[in-house]
Design a protein around this motif. Structure first.
Motif, PDB file in Angstrom:
ATOM      1  N   THR A   1       6.570 -27.202  27.526  1.00  0.00           N
ATOM      2  CA  THR A   1       6.963 -26.310  28.600  1.00  0.00           C
ATOM      3  C   THR A   1       7.617 -27.095  29.716  1.00  0.00           C
ATOM      4  O   THR A   1       7.019 -28.005  30.275  1.00  0.00           O
TER       5      THR A   1
ATOM      6  N   ASP B   1       9.637 -20.037  23.579  1.00  0.00           N
ATOM      7  CA  ASP B   1       9.670 -21.494  23.584  1.00  0.00           C
ATOM      8  C   ASP B   1      10.774 -22.042  22.681  1.00  0.00           C
ATOM      9  O   ASP B   1      11.508 -22.965  23.051  1.00  0.00           O
ATOM     10  N   TYR B   2      10.934 -21.452  21.486  1.00  0.00           N
ATOM     11  CA  TYR B   2      11.961 -21.951  20.578  1.00  0.00           C
ATOM     12  C   TYR B   2      13.367 -21.570  21.060  1.00  0.00           C
ATOM     13  O   TYR B   2      14.326 -22.304  20.841  1.00  0.00           O
TER      14      TYR B   2
ATOM     15  N   ILE C   1       8.096 -28.720  21.037  1.00  0.00           N
ATOM     16  CA  ILE C   1       8.043 -27.639  22.001  1.00  0.00           C
ATOM     17  C   ILE C   1       7.130 -28.049  23.145  1.00  0.00           C
ATOM     18  O   ILE C   1       5.951 -28.222  22.965  1.00  0.00           O
TER      19      ILE C   1
ATOM     20  N   GLN D   1       3.044 -27.512  16.763  1.00  0.00           N
ATOM     21  CA  GLN D   1       3.816 -27.592  17.996  1.00  0.00           C
ATOM     22  C   GLN D   1       3.193 -26.841  19.162  1.00  0.00           C
ATOM     23  O   GLN D   1       3.226 -27.315  20.293  1.00  0.00           O
ATOM     24  N   GLN D   2       2.627 -25.655  18.906  1.00  0.00           N
ATOM     25  CA  GLN D   2       2.242 -24.773  20.006  1.00  0.00           C
ATOM     26  C   GLN D   2       0.777 -24.876  20.398  1.00  0.00           C
ATOM     27  O   GLN D   2       0.461 -24.811  21.582  1.00  0.00           O
TER      28      GLN D   2
ATOM     29  N   GLN E   1       3.067 -23.047  14.705  1.00  0.00           N
ATOM     30  CA  GLN E   1       1.954 -22.824  15.616  1.00  0.00           C
ATOM     31  C   GLN E   1       1.008 -24.013  15.670  1.00  0.00           C
ATOM     32  O   GLN E   1       0.651 -24.486  16.747  1.00  0.00           O
TER      33      GLN E   1
ATOM     34  N   LYS F   1       4.666 -17.381  22.934  1.00  0.00           N
ATOM     35  CA  LYS F   1       4.754 -18.516  23.836  1.00  0.00           C
ATOM     36  C   LYS F   1       6.097 -18.443  24.557  1.00  0.00           C
ATOM     37  O   LYS F   1       7.140 -18.332  23.923  1.00  0.00           O
TER      38      LYS F   1
END
Length: 618
Positions: free
Chosen positions: A595, A572-573, A593, A88-89, A85, A547
């Motif tokens: 989008t 996402d993963y 990651i 990456q997110q 988190q 995500k």
């Protein structure tokens, strides 16, 4: 050799040592290539543990809650998800703390996982002070950015604490909570006043997140020693502002993963304090309503004297945690009567209008009320949206038409999604007229020597549905059209049930709500319906806070088209794993990651946000 007496305490101590040794061995063996991590199994493990904490809290078994929370803080799955988190997110992954560390490489993430420990005696580094300007004001908002290690550890502690508090939170608390949002708060207000006009205390807390008393917060937390001590150290860590250290004696810094949860815990109990003013009978309790979203709240009752008493009661209750009401933003008004009836809350204007019999609302018995409750975008929100659109148009004076459209469409869709659950058609038409004037001036400025007919023919294309369509051409031959506010359909929002939480395990209910959420774009909602709320790659049900990314089943470079038959919604993963297998182009490098096709309405933010739309922190 001397014989050792194995007392119960000695037996537990030996058992703990064996458990720690085994956990360390297991952790050492769990070394994955980051792109091959079984995220599906990790998500399921953490969610099951959170459900157990939630149910144990409901049953009042505090001892079991503390044991499960300790298990969560030691969980390898929770640590992996927390590191993913923050590295990456989260949108703030590239913002460094005092350690200067930003988003880590895949090879650096598992070493961080192995370092995470919730234990006593660990030193906490101060946060890095960053000043962000408040929209439309000269003031600036201070952010406290923790180090990457502390962010990840806060994510683990949050996973352990949040289920416990989700089980005890008051029903009408909606800010910074999973599965709840602004639209639930507005629906709660509508349900309270739809059949009877009421007096309203519209209040705001002065510098709420900067003045919360640490001692009161820690006493309310009432948690196990390691977690409580770690939270205390985060609160007392201090800040580094331009190289100068400043201690923190109060407040929860805006910028960390766990601080929104701590602020909510501090404000928990406000509704109960106000409800103590009226008799505990069902009828009397129904007359009083308290709706809170973060530090903004309203109290509603048909008697003004009760509202006056509520203001005094709130002042007393807030003083116990070091807070006070902000005088200039606290007012008492009536929803129907007075010079300025109604009030603004979370970017909406809420008031009642006297009407004739043909427009009047009706009560549950079908009798005419003589008034109608109207909720619409506030005038401040409309003016702010106009300023945003105007600034985008001005900044694209020298850019082509398709670039202007590409930057305007996400802003328009996001604003319309937020207000599509109320009476917004008039506001949408007003915004379309304003935007037409802006784009017309933009086009005329580019061709000062051309007539209006030539400009209209160049930039506007007539269709069967509409005469004026602002359409740009892309290099690949496709066209992009400026989205109109009035194209948004008004869809009423159903308020979340009572004290329900996504951690209660009712995935069917929460999956259905996600498919009807106003915070999600129309394309994602359609894909959620087609996929019955599940990811097509891992078959797990999407939950609030996940995500996701829209993926082309047949990639665009290979001839895939932007049609629902060629689109799917993935975690996402899962999207990244799928892209690795089919060799899709146009996605992020291995281990990162990003989008492929951003969903502008689904934005995650690790820091505290204000309650007004478009005023969040990126």
């Amino acid at each position: 050799m001397d014989r050792i007496e194995l007392t119960p305490s000695r037996f537990r101590e030996c058992g703990n040592l064996v458990a720690v040794h085994m956990s360390r061995n297991i952790t050492n063996r769990r070394v994955y290539d980051w792109k091959a991590v079984p995220w599906r199994k990790l998500e399921k493990t953490v969610f099951k543990l959170q459900k157990r904490i939630y149910r144990a809290t409901q049953q009042g078994n505090k001892r079991l809650v503390r044991r499960l929370q300790g298990l969560m803080t030691r969980s390898w799955s929770a640590k992996m998800i927390a590191v993913r988190q923050v590295t990456q997110q989260n949108k703030g992954k590239k913002t460094a703390g005092v350690d200067g560390v930003t988003a880590l490489k895949p090879s650096e993430r598992q070493p961080l996982v192995r370092q995470l420990r919730v234990e006593k005696g660990r030193k906490v580094q101060p946060t890095c002070r960053v000043w962000i300007p408040k929209p439309g004001r000269d003031e600036k908002r201070p952010l406290g950015i923790p180090t990457m290690y502390d962010r990840a550890l806060q994510g683990v502690v949050k996973m352990a604490l949040e289920p416990e508090w989700e089980a005890v939170y008051e029903a009408n608390s909606y800010g910074f909570r999973p599965g709840r949002g602004c639209h639930d708060a507005i629906a709660a207000i509508f349900n309270s006043i739809r059949y009877k006009p009421k007096w309203v205390l519209d209040a705001d807390i002065a510098k709420c997140f900067d003045k919360i008393d640490h001692k009161a917060l820690l006493e309310k937390l009432n948690n196990t020693s390691p977690i409580r001590e770690l939270v205390r150290m985060w609160l007392k860590a201090g800040v580094m502002d331009q190289g100068t250290f400043q201690p923190t004696s109060a407040g929860t810094p805006q910028g960390g993963v766990i601080f929104p949860l701590l602020a909510n815990i501090a404000l928990h109990g406000l509704e109960t304090a106000v409800r103590g003013l009226v008799p505990k009978t069902i009828n009397e309790q129904k007359k009083l309503a308290v709706v809170r979203y973060a530090d903004d709240f309203v109290v509603m009752h048909e008697n003004r004297e009760v509202i006056e008493q509520a203001r005094e009661a709130v002042q007393r209750w807030l003083s116990e945690i070091g807070l006070e009401l902000k005088a200039e933003k606290t007012r008492i008004s009536h929803t129907l009567e007075g010079k300025e009836p109604g009030f603004d809350f979370l970017g909406f204007n809420i008031r009642q209008h006297k009407v004739g019999r043909y427009h009047s609302g009706k009560n549950t018995s079908g009798a005419l009320l003589g008034f109608k409750t109207i909720i619409k975008p506030s005038q401040k929100a409309i003016e702010k949206h106009k300023e945003k659109l105007q600034s985008v148009v001005k900044s694209h004076r020298a850019l082509p038409q398709n670039a202007l459209i590409a930057n305007l469409n996400p802003i328009i869709r996001g604003w319309c999604n937020y207000y599509r659950t109320v009476v917004s058609k008039e506001a949408f038409n007003e915004m379309d007229n304003f935007l037409w004037e802006q784009t017309w001036n933009w086009a005329k400025r580019r061709h000062p020597n051309k007539g209006g007919g030539w400009v209209a023919e160049k930039y506007w294309t007539p269709t069967k549905e509409r005469q004026w369509n602002f359409i740009g051409n892309l290099k690949n031959g496709e066209v992009v059209t400026l989205y109109k506010h009035s194209e948004t359909k008004i869809i009423r929002h159903a308020k979340v049930k009572g004290t329900a939480s996504p951690m209660d395990g009712n995935l069917v209910y929460w999956s259905k709500r996600l498919r009807e959420s106003p915070d999600v774009s129309r394309r994602v909602i359609e894909l959620l319906k087609r996929q019955k709320g599940k990811c097509r790659y891992c078959e797990l049900t999407f939950r609030d806070g996940d995500k996701w990314e829209v993926d082309h089943i047949l990639p665009k470079p290979l001839g895939g088209k932007d049609q629902y038959t060629n689109l799917q919604l993935l975690h996402d993963y899962c999207h990244h794993a799928k892209s690795e297998k089919d060799g899709s182009k146009g996605v992020a490098p291995v281990g990162d990651i990003e989008t492929e096709e951003p969903d502008e309405a689904k934005v995650s933010c690790p820091v505290l946000k204000t309650s007004r739309p478009g005023d969040g922190l990126a």
